[in-house]
Scaffold this active site. Structure first.
Site, PDB file in Angstrom:
ATOM      1  N   GLU A 185       0.491  -1.124   0.654  1.00 36.61           N
ATOM      2  CA  GLU A 185      -0.125  -0.090  -0.037  1.00 36.61           C
ATOM      3  C   GLU A 185       0.497   1.362  -0.132  1.00 36.61           C
ATOM      4  OE1 GLU A 185      -3.313  -2.122   3.012  1.00 36.61           O
ATOM      5  OE2 GLU A 185      -2.693  -0.238   3.105  1.00 36.61           O
ATOM      6  N   CYS A 227       2.988   8.327   2.215  1.00 39.65           N
ATOM      7  CA  CYS A 227       3.738   7.017   2.674  1.00 39.65           C
ATOM      8  C   CYS A 227       4.260   6.023   1.717  1.00 39.65           C
ATOM      9  CB  CYS A 227       2.579   7.061   3.600  1.00 39.65           C
ATOM     10  SG  CYS A 227       2.681   5.722   4.789  1.00 39.65           S
TER      11      CYS A 227
END
Ligand code: SF4
Length: 343
Positions: A87, A100
């Site tokens: 992710e 991120c």
């Protein structure tokens, strides 16, 4: 079929042996300086080359994309051909855009409050798979700018899936590509670790002034071992000594990350001990209220309790800020989209 991001930027010539050098340089610019979502947009490359690269531009495909916070948070679940899933979360702010990213598929650290930790370890990511998350986010921003935020990733934080210092060589090479090839500043890259002290020492010896964030979460070894099992191998004193060596080497202030969990690490005692550690280290503290996950028992404290904890740390002289928990409605905490995809 070789994916260009899985080849070192300096070795692209080998991927395109029949192309002139300037053509290879044009491709390198598209991949690293001005990423685009499809090869069709690489307008200065011949159509035949664009077609040849079309199906293999990205090492991982987007399996899911979610948008929240009025378009200011975007989260992707990427899937590699071997099934590994990771992710990345993009967050737009008025003066910066932060990404991120993940360094591993799954994670072997098994932190008890973390969705990724409950899945266990799948595999390390290759440098190109790590860098491609940054490139993809930049390509996305180019095509779909966020409201009132810079249309380029300004900060990269290794706070997604995986422990970056457990995949040191790949993370190092990805950082090198970000700085030396894509032109990012080292200061804008944050490596967040639960505390692999040999990795911290290696990072301190690198030429780039990246930021180190220590995921502390508890101020004593007894509690920390329950939250971060890796603490048995590298206890808090070792961690802080390594952080001090890093600071001395780089002159860069370390940040302490503290995921706040109700009735676990949100007491006044923990706040006082955390403040003492931060003061000794000269470190800034970021408090992040936990994003609850179906796989972990810990819960997020109330806003009042959270505020009280932050105030208590500040009252004892440390500098402590409350980080905003972006994307709660889109499962933006590390590993949560992956959990949803698997259940
Ligand atoms: S918090 Fe980070 S280090 Fe811990 S299990 Fe999750 S991904 Fe791994």
């Amino acid at each position: 079929m070789i994916v260009p991001y899985l080849v070192a930027p300096e070795a692209l010539e080998e991927l395109l042996p029949d192309q002139p050098r300037y053509r290879v340089e044009q491709l390198r610019q598209w991949l690293y300086r001005h990423p685009v979502l499809t090869t069709a947009e690489m307008t200065n490359l011949p159509k035949s080359l664009r077609a040849e690269l079309a199906g293999r531009l990205w090492p991982m495909q987007v399996e899911a994309q979610q948008t929240g916070d009025g378009g200011r948070t975007v989260k992707w679940l990427f899937r590699a051909p071997d099934g590994a899933a990771v992710e990345a979360v993009l967050m737009g702010y008025p003066r910066r855009t932060t990404l991120c990213i993940s360094s591993q598929a799954g994670c072997a650290m098994r932190c008890t409050f973390c969705a990724t930790g409950q899945f266990g370890f799948e595999r390390h990511l290759a440098p190109g798979e790590i860098f491609a998350q940054v490139a993809y986010a930049n390509a996305h921003l180019r095509a779909h700018p966020m409201p009132d935020s810079p249309a380029r990733v300004g900060n990269v934080v290794f706070m997604g899936m995986g422990e970056p210092l457990a995949n040191y060589d790949s993370v190092r090479e990805a950082i090198r590509r970000m700085i030396e090839v894509a032109g990012m500043s080292g200061r804008s890259i944050t490596v967040s670790t639960v505390g692999i002290t040999p990795g911290i020492d290696r990072l301190a010896a690198e030429p780039w002034p990246v930021t180190l964030a220590l995921s502390l979460h508890a101020a004593d070894d007894h509690l920390r071992e329950q939250l971060v099992p890796q603490n048995r191998r590298y206890p808090i004193d070792d961690l802080l000594a390594a952080a001090q060596r890093f600071q001395r080497g780089h002159g860069r202030r370390v940040t302490l990350e503290w995921t706040l969990m109700a009735d676990v690490n949100d007491s006044a005692d923990q706040a006082r001990s955390l403040a003492a550690i931060a003061l000794e280290l000269g470190a800034h503290v970021n408090v992040i209220p936990m994003n609850p996950t179906p796989l972990a028992p810990q819960q997020r404290p109330s806003p009042e309790r959270t505020r009280r904890f932050v105030d208590e740390v500040n009252r004892h002289g440390a500098t402590c800020t409350l980080r905003d928990t972006r994307g709660t409605e889109i499962d933006a905490a590390c590993g949560q989209l992956r959990v949803r995809a698997a259940t």
